[in-house]
Design an enzyme around this catalytic site. Sequence first.
Site, mmCIF file in Angstrom:
data_model
loop_
_atom_site.group_PDB
_atom_site.id
_atom_site.type_symbol
_atom_site.label_atom_id
_atom_site.label_comp_id
_atom_site.label_asym_id
_atom_site.label_seq_id
_atom_site.Cartn_x
_atom_site.Cartn_y
_atom_site.Cartn_z
ATOM 1 N N GLU A 35 0.869 -1.176 0.000
ATOM 2 C CA GLU A 35 0.000 0.000 0.000
ATOM 3 C C GLU A 35 0.908 1.230 0.000
ATOM 4 O O GLU A 35 1.325 1.720 1.038
ATOM 5 C CB GLU A 35 -0.945 0.008 1.196
ATOM 6 C CG GLU A 35 -1.990 1.109 1.082
ATOM 7 C CD GLU A 35 -2.924 1.162 2.276
ATOM 8 O OE1 GLU A 35 -3.772 2.079 2.294
ATOM 9 O OE2 GLU A 35 -2.821 0.317 3.178
ATOM 10 N N HIS A 95 0.056 7.594 6.141
ATOM 11 C CA HIS A 95 1.288 7.201 5.464
ATOM 12 C C HIS A 95 2.353 8.275 5.632
ATOM 13 O O HIS A 95 2.055 9.484 5.639
ATOM 14 C CB HIS A 95 1.017 6.936 3.982
ATOM 15 C CG HIS A 95 0.231 5.694 3.730
ATOM 16 N ND1 HIS A 95 0.748 4.599 3.085
ATOM 17 C CD2 HIS A 95 -1.045 5.361 4.059
ATOM 18 C CE1 HIS A 95 -0.172 3.650 3.016
ATOM 19 N NE2 HIS A 95 -1.270 4.092 3.595
ATOM 20 N N ARG A 103 -20.418 16.976 -11.412
ATOM 21 C CA ARG A 103 -19.690 17.260 -12.655
ATOM 22 C C ARG A 103 -18.240 16.809 -12.600
ATOM 23 O O ARG A 103 -17.461 17.084 -13.513
ATOM 24 C CB ARG A 103 -19.768 18.764 -12.967
ATOM 25 C CG ARG A 103 -21.176 19.226 -13.347
ATOM 26 C CD ARG A 103 -21.219 20.709 -13.677
ATOM 27 N NE ARG A 103 -20.897 21.528 -12.521
ATOM 28 C CZ ARG A 103 -21.769 21.850 -11.561
ATOM 29 N NH1 ARG A 103 -23.014 21.403 -11.625
ATOM 30 N NH2 ARG A 103 -21.407 22.614 -10.548
ATOM 31 N N ASP A 156 -16.727 -1.221 8.966
ATOM 32 C CA ASP A 156 -16.694 -1.242 10.426
ATOM 33 C C ASP A 156 -17.665 -0.259 11.063
ATOM 34 O O ASP A 156 -17.713 -0.120 12.289
ATOM 35 C CB ASP A 156 -15.274 -0.971 10.934
ATOM 36 C CG ASP A 156 -14.723 0.382 10.505
ATOM 37 O OD1 ASP A 156 -15.419 1.100 9.755
ATOM 38 O OD2 ASP A 156 -13.594 0.706 10.908
ATOM 39 N N GLY A 157 -18.444 0.455 10.224
ATOM 40 C CA GLY A 157 -19.364 1.443 10.767
ATOM 41 C C GLY A 157 -18.709 2.764 11.090
ATOM 42 O O GLY A 157 -19.403 3.714 11.508
ATOM 43 N N HIS A 201 -15.504 3.920 9.060
ATOM 44 C CA HIS A 201 -14.821 4.467 7.890
ATOM 45 C C HIS A 201 -15.783 5.054 6.855
ATOM 46 O O HIS A 201 -15.463 6.055 6.210
ATOM 47 C CB HIS A 201 -13.960 3.381 7.228
ATOM 48 C CG HIS A 201 -12.619 3.204 7.862
ATOM 49 N ND1 HIS A 201 -12.447 2.574 9.070
ATOM 50 C CD2 HIS A 201 -11.380 3.594 7.452
ATOM 51 C CE1 HIS A 201 -11.158 2.568 9.379
ATOM 52 N NE2 HIS A 201 -10.493 3.191 8.414
ATOM 53 N N ASP A 208 -8.377 -3.954 6.608
ATOM 54 C CA ASP A 208 -7.379 -2.895 6.838
ATOM 55 C C ASP A 208 -6.909 -2.962 8.289
ATOM 56 O O ASP A 208 -6.623 -1.935 8.922
ATOM 57 C CB ASP A 208 -7.966 -1.518 6.504
ATOM 58 C CG ASP A 208 -6.900 -0.439 6.337
ATOM 59 O OD1 ASP A 208 -5.741 -0.786 6.033
ATOM 60 O OD2 ASP A 208 -7.221 0.753 6.515
ATOM 61 N N ALA A 222 -6.483 5.489 11.303
ATOM 62 C CA ALA A 222 -5.236 4.741 11.093
ATOM 63 C C ALA A 222 -5.543 3.259 11.034
ATOM 64 O O ALA A 222 -5.388 2.522 12.009
ATOM 65 C CB ALA A 222 -4.235 5.038 12.217
ATOM 66 N N GLY A 223 -6.022 2.798 9.864
ATOM 67 C CA GLY A 223 -6.408 1.407 9.745
ATOM 68 C C GLY A 223 -7.648 1.133 10.577
ATOM 69 O O GLY A 223 -8.393 2.043 10.956
#
Length: 377
Positions: free
Chosen positions: A129, A141, A225, A246-247, A249, A272, A306-307
């Site tokens: 990733e 990242h 657009r 996960d509810g 993200h 993730d 973070a994940g």
Amino acid sequence: MKKALVNARLLQGDDWQTGQALLIDGETIKGIWPETDIPDGYQRQDLDGGYLLPGFIDVQVNGGGGVLLNDATELADLERIAQAHRTFGTTALLPTLITTSWQRMQEVAALIREARAANMPGIAGIHFEGPYLNSARKGVHNAAHIRELEDEFIALAGAGDLGSVVVTLAPEKTDPAHIERLVDAGVIVSAGHSMASYEEMTAAIDAGLSGVTHLYNAMTPMESRAPGLIGAAFNSRECYCGFINDGHHVHPATLKAAIAAKGADRMMLVTDAMATIGTNITAFRLDDQEIHLTDGWLTTVEGTLAGSALDMAAAVRNAVTLLDQPLITAIHMASSVPAAFLKQEDQRGTIAAGLAADLVLLDGNMDVKRCWIAGRE
């Protein structure tokens, strides 16, 4: 050893079968047989009426068992990650390396290569990733390591000794010719952490890009657009979309709209997941950032996601309870769909003769009770 798994509701295709035995011979599925006519030489195992499914496949696993892949230095680290997820029904996964240095990428690739050579259960390949991302959508990242695609990476990823290889990149930060080279080398290319326009994403898909990494997160939104990356992905049957269910993200209504647009057969559950899976830890470090787990959210001190702390069994349950998907559809999103994305549908992802005996048994609450990888518990 020959085994006959009996007394289960067995998922075959889109139907539940009862009164049928699943025959396992060594590492593979021999076939499905009437329980009243099991061939000689098979040891019966009673599954107490549970739900017998193909094992879950997770193409985005940053860590588990207290370990991040970014920190892994020995095979035991990979075993801890794989075992943590196996507890929740994942029988094949891609350990995922978050943006890092070229040296570290080589070191982790060597570790995956060693695990594959040793036939380590559950390790199906590797997901890089980054680091070929757009800094404007970097998330957690490390910006210091984000860079342009190197020829050396194409050689590393396409060498053929790492199993299935996925790379997440920002299409606008490379060009279709490089994507085509990756695809020709056997690498699966996915878009993520990106500001790509509709035109840039479409060109990448035409060059062979076939995935979207954690749909909706770390990418520009779809607008009236300016359909962008998401609009191009929705318009392409060749493109699969991974999503974190996960509810936290993504709002469930947004994911329902995506499933309606793409079709469930192109939507795959991913976790993730980070190091917390299978442990009681509530904090860890990613490079110089401290990550905290609070009420199911993994975030930096500044509040950046973070994940996730999601496991695949929970992702399947959430697809039923949050997204109103039929259980069989939810199971496919965790098994046959990612298998097709990885081009492994002739190896795993469904229950059929000749495929790997990668299986999971759920009880009536959809909790994992037993799990087999290549026929072994």
